[in-house]
Design a protein around this motif. Sequence first.
Motif, mmCIF file in Angstrom:
data_model
loop_
_atom_site.group_PDB
_atom_site.id
_atom_site.type_symbol
_atom_site.label_atom_id
_atom_site.label_comp_id
_atom_site.label_asym_id
_atom_site.label_seq_id
_atom_site.Cartn_x
_atom_site.Cartn_y
_atom_site.Cartn_z
ATOM 1 N N UNK A 76 -9.847 -1.857 3.838
ATOM 2 C CA UNK A 76 -8.524 -2.431 3.591
ATOM 3 C C UNK A 76 -7.777 -1.626 2.527
ATOM 4 N N UNK A 77 -8.483 -1.195 1.482
ATOM 5 C CA UNK A 77 -7.841 -0.382 0.444
ATOM 6 C C UNK A 77 -7.326 0.926 1.035
ATOM 7 N N UNK A 78 -8.134 1.545 1.919
ATOM 8 C CA UNK A 78 -7.695 2.786 2.578
ATOM 9 C C UNK A 78 -6.415 2.546 3.379
ATOM 10 N N UNK A 79 -6.373 1.441 4.130
ATOM 11 C CA UNK A 79 -5.196 1.139 4.946
ATOM 12 C C UNK A 79 -3.968 0.870 4.078
ATOM 13 N N UNK A 80 -4.160 0.211 2.924
ATOM 14 C CA UNK A 80 -3.040 -0.072 2.035
ATOM 15 C C UNK A 80 -2.524 1.196 1.362
ATOM 16 N N UNK A 81 -3.413 2.148 1.101
ATOM 17 C CA UNK A 81 -2.974 3.436 0.550
ATOM 18 C C UNK A 81 -2.023 4.141 1.519
ATOM 19 N N UNK A 82 -2.325 4.035 2.800
ATOM 20 C CA UNK A 82 -1.456 4.662 3.801
ATOM 21 C C UNK A 82 -0.172 3.858 3.998
ATOM 22 N N UNK A 83 -0.288 2.527 4.051
ATOM 23 C CA UNK A 83 0.872 1.676 4.315
ATOM 24 C C UNK A 83 1.885 1.706 3.168
ATOM 25 N N UNK A 84 1.407 1.580 1.930
ATOM 26 C CA UNK A 84 2.311 1.447 0.785
ATOM 27 C C UNK A 84 2.625 2.764 0.091
ATOM 28 N N UNK A 85 1.705 3.744 0.171
ATOM 29 C CA UNK A 85 1.897 4.994 -0.576
ATOM 30 C C UNK A 85 1.881 6.238 0.304
ATOM 31 N N UNK A 86 1.667 6.052 1.616
ATOM 32 C CA UNK A 86 1.626 7.171 2.567
ATOM 33 C C UNK A 86 0.585 8.214 2.146
ATOM 34 N N UNK A 87 -0.537 7.723 1.665
ATOM 35 C CA UNK A 87 -1.645 8.596 1.283
ATOM 36 C C UNK A 87 -2.778 8.399 2.288
#
Length: 387
Positions: free
Chosen positions: A168-179
């Motif tokens: 979930x943390x990985x997905x949030x990095x992409x969703x919110x920070x485009x990382x």
Amino acid sequence: MARKKNVYPEEIKREVIRLKLTGEYTNKELMERFGIKNKTQIKTWMRWYRKGEEQRLAQPIGKQYKFGKGPKDMSEVEQLKKKLSYYEMREELLGKVPGNRKEVVPEAFVELVEIFKSKYTITMICDCLNVSRATYYRWKKKSFNPKPIEQLVLTICKELKYRVGHRMVRDLLWKDHHIKVNRNTVQKIMQKFSIQCRVKPKRKSYIAGESKHVVPNLLEQNFSAEGPNQKWVTDITYLPYGEKMLYLSTIMDLFNNEILAYRISDKQDTSLVIDTLEYACRGRETYGVVLHSDQGSQYTSYKFQERAKEKGIITSMSRKGNCFDNAVIESFHSSLKSEEFSTQPRVHLTNSIVLEKVETYMYYYNYIRPFKKLNCHTPVEFRSIAV
């Protein structure tokens, strides 16, 4: 021509130390007040004071051991006091370091020095742990602060109260920070800072036997819905954390896993589930909604079935003894207990505290916690987008 060194009387040195210890004066203020040319001089006097070498305040200009201030010139009592002070310091420092370590960890040593440098000199701490001053300053210069990606992971986990896993943390990095980052990298960061989410205890699997259906099982473990208010699930769970046993009745919408209603009572009776149903129906179009539950006596009661029928709700029930037919709401209750209650040592709670913790978790679950099935949105956020 050699520059003349400044000489300060012992009385001024002791007065500077006294004022410095009060914490009310800065080095600059003391320099202006007593005509001291260099702040290093004040630091030297403070170092002598902390090391118990106050006799050096009275020495004239010269080498360290020239005027009767070296160990050989100390009295036996003074030498014993100095040794005692050293061993007390050593015991205090080593008490902070595990005895089974083969080497000093740089991060731990730098942190230890930061804690004790106001009480002992850096040289004394280094000597005590057999670390050179040069090594200490090299370690200190090296940054042990979290890297930017690590800081983002720490921030996400803190905001979500350390209740989400590395995926979930990985997905949030992409969703919110485009990382875009590999999940294994995120997992290593969470392991490094010990912020992994609590793993739910696994239930023992068993083969549930077939039994007579009270009403047909319309859900048949199809836990997806195309829109709000199509499929609801409900259940009752125990809350054995307060002064007496409490019971929590919950209704969830399978479209976005939003908790529509919940009620807590000290009695596990029909009125509890009816009150929960009434609250869930407020302001909602309920005609044709499928409400799935287990075969508990509260749900098979005539009063509950009649009230659901009045609301236009179609009831559905799991097979007897088969919790997998109602797995989503069972999982939610498990998450509530493990994340809000089981993560902390078991302590005595009042019933009012239990109610407050449940209310806090319900808000967190609906408005803050993201879900992978909802594209990393919260339940309320996903419903708003869908509408």
